[in-house]
Design a protein around this motif. Structure first.
Motif, PDB file in Angstrom:
ATOM      1  N   VAL A  65      16.906  37.079 103.336  1.00  0.00           N
ATOM      2  CA  VAL A  65      16.551  35.664 103.502  1.00  0.00           C
ATOM      3  C   VAL A  65      17.097  34.828 102.345  1.00  0.00           C
ATOM      4  CG1 VAL A  65      14.661  34.005 103.629  1.00  0.00           C
ATOM      5  CG2 VAL A  65      14.537  36.128 104.932  1.00  0.00           C
ATOM      6  N   GLY A  66      16.858  35.279 101.098  1.00  0.00           N
ATOM      7  CA  GLY A  66      17.355  34.525  99.954  1.00  0.00           C
ATOM      8  C   GLY A  66      18.867  34.336  99.980  1.00  0.00           C
ATOM      9  N   PRO A  67      19.647  35.413 100.133  1.00  0.00           N
ATOM     10  CA  PRO A  67      21.097  35.255 100.217  1.00  0.00           C
ATOM     11  C   PRO A  67      21.535  34.361 101.366  1.00  0.00           C
ATOM     12  CG  PRO A  67      20.549  37.543  99.789  1.00  0.00           C
ATOM     13  CD  PRO A  67      19.258  36.831 100.071  1.00  0.00           C
ATOM     14  N   SER A  68      20.824  34.410 102.478  1.00  0.00           N
ATOM     15  CA  SER A  68      21.170  33.551 103.609  1.00  0.00           C
ATOM     16  C   SER A  68      20.931  32.081 103.259  1.00  0.00           C
ATOM     17  CB  SER A  68      20.356  33.952 104.846  1.00  0.00           C
ATOM     18  OG  SER A  68      20.682  35.258 105.268  1.00  0.00           O
ATOM     19  N   LEU A  69      19.822  31.801 102.573  1.00  0.00           N
ATOM     20  CA  LEU A  69      19.573  30.425 102.133  1.00  0.00           C
ATOM     21  C   LEU A  69      20.660  29.952 101.174  1.00  0.00           C
ATOM     22  CD1 LEU A  69      15.709  30.534 101.526  1.00  0.00           C
ATOM     23  CD2 LEU A  69      16.901  29.363 103.390  1.00  0.00           C
ATOM     24  N   ASP A  70      21.051  30.826 100.238  1.00  0.00           N
ATOM     25  CA  ASP A  70      22.101  30.464  99.285  1.00  0.00           C
ATOM     26  C   ASP A  70      23.427  30.185  99.986  1.00  0.00           C
ATOM     27  OD1 ASP A  70      20.532  30.591  97.008  1.00  0.00           O
ATOM     28  OD2 ASP A  70      20.963  32.707  96.632  1.00  0.00           O
ATOM     29  N   ALA A  71      23.718  30.981 101.022  1.00  0.00           N
ATOM     30  CA  ALA A  71      24.997  30.841 101.719  1.00  0.00           C
ATOM     31  C   ALA A  71      24.983  29.744 102.777  1.00  0.00           C
ATOM     32  CB  ALA A  71      25.367  32.175 102.373  1.00  0.00           C
ATOM     33  N   GLY A  72      23.791  29.328 103.183  1.00  0.00           N
ATOM     34  CA  GLY A  72      23.703  28.328 104.237  1.00  0.00           C
ATOM     35  C   GLY A  72      23.969  28.887 105.627  1.00  0.00           C
TER      36      GLY A  72
END
Length: 377
Positions: free
Chosen positions: A262-269
């Motif tokens: 979830v965190g990496p997905s938020l960072d990547a958009g």
């Protein structure tokens, strides 16, 4: 979806638009659950000792260890989705694996699982008079959970590989056999059934609202949600960001350090797949967000947190001392609360979430320890 990545981040803030809303979850699932034998709202347990430790006014644990005779919240989504999927097949409106071509499906209900979802699907397939075939990642699911699935009368198929690979195997099998696929993650072309599962989970948060009101609280200021593919998280966000909600409740996802997408997905958009490893939080060992959940995560989540194995074990033992028997996935909620509200950087995290000493927290204790025991401290 981008290429595989890994993460060691323990906190990812999401600057969501506070004006963003979504349609309120449909009420049919709650009405269906209320008609089931054995339905009753699960306990919402106030834990004053944790409120003092975390520096807030109140902490409640939503204890899902006895949901509809099963040890996890998964019974809510599985019961509603199995009902809807079998009804759709009976009407000839949807092929089990997601192709809307009207082909008749066999009686077998199929899914992939890390444990609790598969047991719940098997249980409600049995109640509906159907056989079930449950795919699991070989060596990654506690033996107690395997036994529990078989005790529901289901066939268990162990597949070498990650959770995502097991999901693909289950979908391929269902498509080839005309089985009824009841999967709790979505991908392009397969979103209706996962949508029913999310609708089923909405019952949990409707209960929380009513129970907090009965306890004299205006509502939750922060809800912590243990997160695998994100279907329960989607249900939480849909509930607290609906057009009929105030939108003031902060929602934080909690994942294992070695399976945090979830965190990496938020960072990547955009949705990111991460390589997963072994974890005692078997039900959270998922490396790819559900495509159905992602827009809700992107637009409605406040932050993503990760927790270690030891932090989760410690949290489980603390909850047990307070009378709440949580499995590792359920205990992750408390481990996440500690990670967010205590230690270096906590004041800024509290400000981001709008928390004060007068705030009320809800820990979503998603499973008991029956099928997934907690290791010794």
């Amino acid at each position: 979806m981008t290429s595989t990545e890994t993460t060691t981040s323990s906190w990812t803030a999401n600057d969501r638009d506070p004006a963003w809303t979504c349609p309120a979850p449909a009420p049919e699932a709650l009405e269906f659950h209320r008609q089931l034998d054995g339905y009753a709202p699960t306990a919402l347990v106030e834990l004053p000792a944790l409120a003092e430790e975390l520096g807030v006014a109140a902490v409640f644990a939503k204890d899902e260890s006895t949901r509809l005779g099963l040890p996890a919240f998964k019974a809510l989504g599985a019961s509603w989705a199995v009902h809807c999927a079998l009804e759709a097949v009976g009407n000839g409106t949807e092929h089990a694996a997601g192709d809307e071509d009207g082909r008749a499906a066999s009686g077998e209900v199929v899914t992939a699982t890390d444990g609790n979802h598969g047991r719940a699907v098997a249980a409600f397939a049995r109640r509906a008079g159907r056989n079930a075939r449950i795919f699991v990642p070989a060596g990654a699911v506690h033996p107690n959970a395997i036994v529990a699935i078989r005790d529901e009368g289901a066939e268990v198929a162990e597949v070498a590989g990650s959770y995502d690979e097991v999901v693909a195997a289950a979908a391929e099998y269902a498509d080839g056999s005309d089985g009824v696929l009841v999967q709790d993650t979505a991908w392009d072309g397969y979103e209706e059934v996962p949508g029913w599962i999310v609708e089923g989970y909405s019952t949990l948060f409707r209960e929380v609202d009513e129970q907090l009101q009965d306890a004299g609280h205006r509502g939750a200021d922060l809800v912590l949600v243990p997160t695998g593919v994100g279907s329960l998280l989607q249900a939480a966000i849909a509930h607290y960001r609906s057009e009929t909600s105030t939108g003031s409740t902060a929602v934080v996802s909690v994942e294992p350090e070695n399976a945090a997408c979830v965190g990496p997905s938020l960072d990547a958009g955009q949705p990111i797949s991460v390589e997963t490893g072994q974890t005692i939080m078997a039900g959270l060992n998922c490396g790819t967000p559900s495509s159905l959940a992602w827009p809700f995560i992107r637009d409605g989540l406040d932050a993503a947190a990760t927790v270690s194995e030891q932090d989760t074990i410690d949290a489980a033992h603390r909850l047990a001392e307070l009378g709440v028997t949580a499995g590792p996935c359920g205990a992750a909620a408390l481990a996440g609360a500690r990670a967010v509200l205590l230690g270096d950087g906590a004041p800024s995290r509290r400000r981001h979430l709008g928390l004060t000493e007068d705030s009320t927290l809800v820990l979503t204790i998603t499973e008991g320890s029956e099928a997934n025991p907690v290791p010794s401290a």
